[in-house]
Design a protein around this motif. Structure first.
Motif, PDB file in Angstrom:
ATOM      1  N   ILE A   1      -9.311 -13.144   8.926  1.00  0.00           N
ATOM      2  CA  ILE A   1      -9.457 -11.793   9.455  1.00  0.00           C
ATOM      3  C   ILE A   1     -10.339 -11.868  10.691  1.00  0.00           C
ATOM      4  O   ILE A   1     -11.501 -12.270  10.613  1.00  0.00           O
ATOM      5  N   LYS A   2      -9.774 -11.540  11.831  1.00  0.00           N
ATOM      6  CA  LYS A   2     -10.509 -11.528  13.092  1.00  0.00           C
ATOM      7  C   LYS A   2     -11.182 -10.164  13.215  1.00  0.00           C
ATOM      8  O   LYS A   2     -10.520  -9.129  13.132  1.00  0.00           O
ATOM      9  N   THR A   3     -12.493 -10.153  13.383  1.00  0.00           N
ATOM     10  CA  THR A   3     -13.243  -8.894  13.291  1.00  0.00           C
ATOM     11  C   THR A   3     -13.719  -8.335  14.631  1.00  0.00           C
ATOM     12  O   THR A   3     -14.507  -7.390  14.652  1.00  0.00           O
ATOM     13  N   SER A   4     -13.245  -8.887  15.738  1.00  0.00           N
ATOM     14  CA  SER A   4     -13.749  -8.446  17.047  1.00  0.00           C
ATOM     15  C   SER A   4     -13.611  -6.943  17.262  1.00  0.00           C
ATOM     16  O   SER A   4     -14.465  -6.315  17.884  1.00  0.00           O
ATOM     17  N   ASN A   5     -12.523  -6.357  16.750  1.00  0.00           N
ATOM     18  CA  ASN A   5     -12.289  -4.922  16.942  1.00  0.00           C
ATOM     19  C   ASN A   5     -12.392  -4.125  15.639  1.00  0.00           C
ATOM     20  O   ASN A   5     -11.914  -2.997  15.569  1.00  0.00           O
ATOM     21  N   THR A   6     -12.998  -4.727  14.633  1.00  0.00           N
ATOM     22  CA  THR A   6     -13.142  -4.058  13.334  1.00  0.00           C
ATOM     23  C   THR A   6     -14.434  -3.251  13.311  1.00  0.00           C
ATOM     24  O   THR A   6     -15.479  -3.734  13.735  1.00  0.00           O
ATOM     25  N   ILE A   7     -14.355  -2.032  12.818  1.00  0.00           N
ATOM     26  CA  ILE A   7     -15.552  -1.190  12.761  1.00  0.00           C
ATOM     27  C   ILE A   7     -16.518  -1.711  11.710  1.00  0.00           C
ATOM     28  O   ILE A   7     -16.111  -2.401  10.764  1.00  0.00           O
ATOM     29  N   SER A   8     -17.785  -1.370  11.848  1.00  0.00           N
ATOM     30  CA  SER A   8     -18.794  -1.784  10.873  1.00  0.00           C
ATOM     31  C   SER A   8     -18.519  -1.112   9.535  1.00  0.00           C
ATOM     32  O   SER A   8     -18.042   0.020   9.478  1.00  0.00           O
ATOM     33  N   GLY A   9     -18.817  -1.841   8.457  1.00  0.00           N
ATOM     34  CA  GLY A   9     -18.652  -1.271   7.123  1.00  0.00           C
ATOM     35  C   GLY A   9     -17.949  -2.232   6.189  1.00  0.00           C
ATOM     36  O   GLY A   9     -17.710  -3.397   6.514  1.00  0.00           O
ATOM     37  N   ASN A  10     -17.622  -1.731   4.991  1.00  0.00           N
ATOM     38  CA  ASN A  10     -16.947  -2.518   3.964  1.00  0.00           C
ATOM     39  C   ASN A  10     -15.437  -2.386   4.111  1.00  0.00           C
ATOM     40  O   ASN A  10     -14.923  -1.297   4.393  1.00  0.00           O
ATOM     41  N   HIS A  11     -14.733  -3.489   3.886  1.00  0.00           N
ATOM     42  CA  HIS A  11     -13.285  -3.523   4.059  1.00  0.00           C
ATOM     43  C   HIS A  11     -12.642  -4.278   2.907  1.00  0.00           C
ATOM     44  O   HIS A  11     -13.305  -5.058   2.218  1.00  0.00           O
ATOM     45  N   VAL A  12     -11.333  -4.065   2.714  1.00  0.00           N
ATOM     46  CA  VAL A  12     -10.594  -4.720   1.639  1.00  0.00           C
ATOM     47  C   VAL A  12      -9.331  -5.343   2.207  1.00  0.00           C
ATOM     48  O   VAL A  12      -8.640  -4.736   3.030  1.00  0.00           O
ATOM     49  N   VAL A  13      -9.029  -6.567   1.746  1.00  0.00           N
ATOM     50  CA  VAL A  13      -7.748  -7.202   2.020  1.00  0.00           C
ATOM     51  C   VAL A  13      -7.091  -7.397   0.658  1.00  0.00           C
ATOM     52  O   VAL A  13      -7.748  -7.766  -0.308  1.00  0.00           O
ATOM     53  N   ALA A  14      -5.777  -7.114   0.569  1.00  0.00           N
ATOM     54  CA  ALA A  14      -5.170  -7.047  -0.757  1.00  0.00           C
ATOM     55  C   ALA A  14      -3.723  -7.516  -0.776  1.00  0.00           C
ATOM     56  O   ALA A  14      -3.023  -7.538   0.239  1.00  0.00           O
ATOM     57  N   ILE A  15      -3.293  -7.891  -1.990  1.00  0.00           N
ATOM     58  CA  ILE A  15      -1.884  -8.061  -2.345  1.00  0.00           C
ATOM     59  C   ILE A  15      -1.669  -7.086  -3.485  1.00  0.00           C
ATOM     60  O   ILE A  15      -2.291  -7.221  -4.548  1.00  0.00           O
ATOM     61  N   ASP A  16      -0.834  -6.087  -3.283  1.00  0.00           N
ATOM     62  CA  ASP A  16      -0.705  -5.000  -4.262  1.00  0.00           C
ATOM     63  C   ASP A  16       0.749  -4.549  -4.362  1.00  0.00           C
ATOM     64  O   ASP A  16       1.257  -3.855  -3.494  1.00  0.00           O
ATOM     65  N   ASN A  17       1.402  -4.954  -5.450  1.00  0.00           N
ATOM     66  CA  ASN A  17       2.814  -4.604  -5.637  1.00  0.00           C
ATOM     67  C   ASN A  17       3.036  -3.104  -5.735  1.00  0.00           C
ATOM     68  O   ASN A  17       4.099  -2.602  -5.354  1.00  0.00           O
ATOM     69  N   SER A  18       2.018  -2.363  -6.203  1.00  0.00           N
ATOM     70  CA  SER A  18       2.183  -0.911  -6.317  1.00  0.00           C
ATOM     71  C   SER A  18       2.274  -0.241  -4.953  1.00  0.00           C
ATOM     72  O   SER A  18       2.774   0.869  -4.826  1.00  0.00           O
ATOM     73  N   ILE A  19       1.807  -0.940  -3.908  1.00  0.00           N
ATOM     74  CA  ILE A  19       1.896  -0.418  -2.549  1.00  0.00           C
ATOM     75  C   ILE A  19       3.175  -0.883  -1.857  1.00  0.00           C
ATOM     76  O   ILE A  19       3.885  -0.087  -1.248  1.00  0.00           O
ATOM     77  N   ASP A  20       3.485  -2.185  -1.967  1.00  0.00           N
ATOM     78  CA  ASP A  20       4.628  -2.711  -1.215  1.00  0.00           C
ATOM     79  C   ASP A  20       5.922  -2.796  -2.027  1.00  0.00           C
ATOM     80  O   ASP A  20       7.011  -2.840  -1.465  1.00  0.00           O
ATOM     81  N   GLY A  21       5.818  -2.852  -3.357  1.00  0.00           N
ATOM     82  CA  GLY A  21       7.020  -2.963  -4.185  1.00  0.00           C
ATOM     83  C   GLY A  21       7.746  -4.279  -4.041  1.00  0.00           C
ATOM     84  O   GLY A  21       8.872  -4.436  -4.526  1.00  0.00           O
TER      85      GLY A  21
END
Length: 202
Positions: free
Chosen positions: A120-140
């Protein structure tokens, strides 16, 4: 007799309605997960079946709704296990940033295999907590398959991006140097005067 048939029907219905166990995606940090903006966050992703004996195919969407740049590289264990690997495809549309990966093989490849590394390249990511995920309920889509039987695949990890500490600007540094020189000049000018006064005193 009717009672026994009724009970058997209820048992069968209960077995059919039980949710299948989900396969697991494990995100293992490679380095810190609290970084100053601009530094990379890296996770190694491993996938494991839950109830299947093993798996011979996988479809995986890795995504984040707050990260601004996600990159993926397959692990050598994955590319050597699968005869066909899915070329990583970015921005597939399930998250603000995501990548679709996977593969299939003529025979099973085991119960647990290292999929690859997510950066995850964070140069343009805002400050704070973030999540990266694999979630079948979202993508099916995300799942591990054996002979046409599929277990949904889920897992996630969190990371934090902090604001960079402001560096002293070149203008500020120049002003500091000038102030130091000015203070030194005043001290030098005062010194002979003070000495003259000291010598002229009776």
């Amino acid at each position: 007799m009717n009672t026994n048939r009724h009970r058997a029907a209820l048992v069968l219905l209960g077995l059919v309605c039980q949710p299948a166990l989900a396969a697991t995606a494990t995100f293992t940090p490679i380095g810190p997960v609290i970084v100053e903006r601009g530094a990379d966050v890296v996770f190694e992703v491993t996938v494991s079946v839950a109830s299947l004996a093993s798996f011979d195919a996988a479809d995986v969407v890795i995504g984040s709704n707050s990260a601004t740049d996600i990159q993926f590289v397959y692990d050598v264990n994955w590319t050597s296990a699968f005869s066909n690997t899915t070329p990583p495809s970015s921005d597939v549309g399930f998250y603000a940033q995501d990548v679709f990966v996977g593969g299939n093989n003529a025979s099973s490849v085991g119960t647990t295999v290292v999929l690859g590394r997510v950066t995850i390249k964070t140069s343009n990511t805002i400050s704070g907590n973030h999540v990266v995920a694999i979630d079948n309920s979202i993508d099916g889509i995300s799942g591990l398959t054996l002979g046409g039987n599929t277990e949904t695949l889920n897992g996630s990890a969190s990371f934090e991006v902090t604001a960079p500490v402001p560096a002293v600007s070149s203008w500020g540094l120049g002003a500091l140097v000038l102030l130091t020189l000015a203070a030194g000049t005043v001290m030098v000018r005062r010194s002979p005067y003070a000495l003259r006064r000291a010598h002229s005193s009776p």
